[in-house]
Write a protein that holds these residues in place. Structure first.
Motif, mmCIF file in Angstrom:
data_model
loop_
_atom_site.group_PDB
_atom_site.id
_atom_site.type_symbol
_atom_site.label_atom_id
_atom_site.label_comp_id
_atom_site.label_asym_id
_atom_site.label_seq_id
_atom_site.Cartn_x
_atom_site.Cartn_y
_atom_site.Cartn_z
ATOM 1 N N ARG A 74 -19.026 28.858 79.521
ATOM 2 C CA ARG A 74 -18.271 29.837 80.770
ATOM 3 C C ARG A 74 -18.985 29.607 81.775
ATOM 4 O O ARG A 74 -18.061 29.550 82.908
ATOM 5 C CB ARG A 74 -18.816 31.109 79.940
ATOM 6 N N ASP A 75 -20.457 29.392 81.869
ATOM 7 C CA ASP A 75 -20.903 29.099 83.048
ATOM 8 C C ASP A 75 -20.429 27.979 84.021
ATOM 9 O O ASP A 75 -20.067 27.763 84.935
ATOM 10 C CB ASP A 75 -22.548 29.002 83.134
ATOM 11 N N ALA A 123 -17.033 28.635 85.458
ATOM 12 C CA ALA A 123 -17.199 29.647 86.664
ATOM 13 C C ALA A 123 -18.019 28.792 87.840
ATOM 14 O O ALA A 123 -17.416 29.093 88.953
ATOM 15 C CB ALA A 123 -18.240 30.543 86.449
ATOM 16 N N GLU A 124 -18.628 27.601 87.544
ATOM 17 C CA GLU A 124 -19.001 26.869 88.659
ATOM 18 C C GLU A 124 -18.257 25.763 89.077
ATOM 19 O O GLU A 124 -18.294 24.894 90.071
ATOM 20 C CB GLU A 124 -20.389 26.128 88.248
ATOM 21 N N HIS A 168 -15.815 35.951 76.806
ATOM 22 C CA HIS A 168 -15.571 35.110 77.712
ATOM 23 C C HIS A 168 -14.179 34.842 78.480
ATOM 24 O O HIS A 168 -14.041 34.686 79.581
ATOM 25 C CB HIS A 168 -16.025 33.696 77.351
ATOM 26 N N ARG A 219 -13.104 37.318 81.025
ATOM 27 C CA ARG A 219 -13.686 37.573 82.396
ATOM 28 C C ARG A 219 -13.013 36.759 83.262
ATOM 29 O O ARG A 219 -12.318 35.700 82.922
ATOM 30 C CB ARG A 219 -15.244 36.953 82.059
#
Length: 237
Positions: free
Chosen positions: A39-40, A43-44, A234, A237
């Protein structure tokens, strides 16, 4: 990118040192950790939405820690050191944790005694085989307690104990012109049941081992529910 590609030569030493960990069964905590990293990464901007969805699907099907690591091998978080998931299981339960009186007695004197199928395992089980045979099959049992002690005594007899693959198993005992053999299992789930086998075999046999392919259903259900909730969180979001 080929996620199943073997590690490059310069990673060989590191791969070898991690091999035992890679072979451990994956827990719900392991899957949550990988899902958070993915998930991170999404997002990145390190992963596209399509790549993220593909890897998340793979996380659901992964069975070992090594299979999970494949999906984050090219991400920075994969190279961070992680502490062990939980403390090792002791070889004996804490003093006073298990009652002295057994919940179940299995006795075989010139006969057979079998307990298997869907049954509720108590905290203490006693098994006696005297010129007879006892089979205790916990592979489909319902574990109401985290710690189960099996006291086994075999005199010219045979006692066989089977457990699911995804629990912890410990054995303490010996044999007098006999055999006492208990496989050691370590579950990656810190809440998994622990079965302690204690006993003596006099001109007899006592064995404890996992039943291949058998897993505790409630642990699996809990893993699936937790992973499903995590994935829904997740994706929302």
């Amino acid at each position: 990118m080929d996620l199943q590609k073997r590690a490059q030569p310069h990673d060989a030493a590191d791969t070898a040192s991690r091999a035992p960990v890679a072979e451990l069964r994956a827990s719900d905590a392991d899957r949550d950790r990988i899902a958070d990293i993915l998930r991170d990464a999404l997002a990145e901007g390190r992963l596209t939405a399509e790549e993220h969805a593909e890897r998340v699907e793979g996380v659901l099907g992964a069975k070992t820690v090594g299979e999970l690591d494949v999906f984050i091998r090219d991400l920075p978080a994969a190279h961070q050191r992680h502490a062990p998931p939980h403390a090792p299981v002791p070889h004996r339960p804490p003093a006073g944790a298990i009652p002295a009186d057994p919940d179940d007695n299995l006795v075989a004197v010139f006969s057979n005694s079998v307990r298997k199928g869907r049954w509720r395992a108590g905290r203490r089980i006693h098994a006696y085989a005297i010129f007879g045979s006892v089979e205790i099959d916990l592979s489909e049992a319902l574990f109401e307690y985290r710690q189960v002690v099996i006291k086994a005594f075999s005199i010219f007899g045979n006692i066989e104990i089977y457990v699911p693959e995804n629990i912890s198993l410990r054995g303490t005992g010996g044999g007098v012109l006999g055999n006492f053999e208990v496989d050691t299992l370590d579950s990656t789930d810190p809440d998994a049941p622990v079965v302690y086998i204690e006993g003596w075999a006099v001109l007899g046999n006592i064995e404890g081992r996992p039943k291949r392919g058998r897993l505790i259903a409630d642990i699996l259900d809990r893993v699936h529910r937790k992973v499903d909730r995590s994935l829904r969180k997740h994706l929302d979001r």
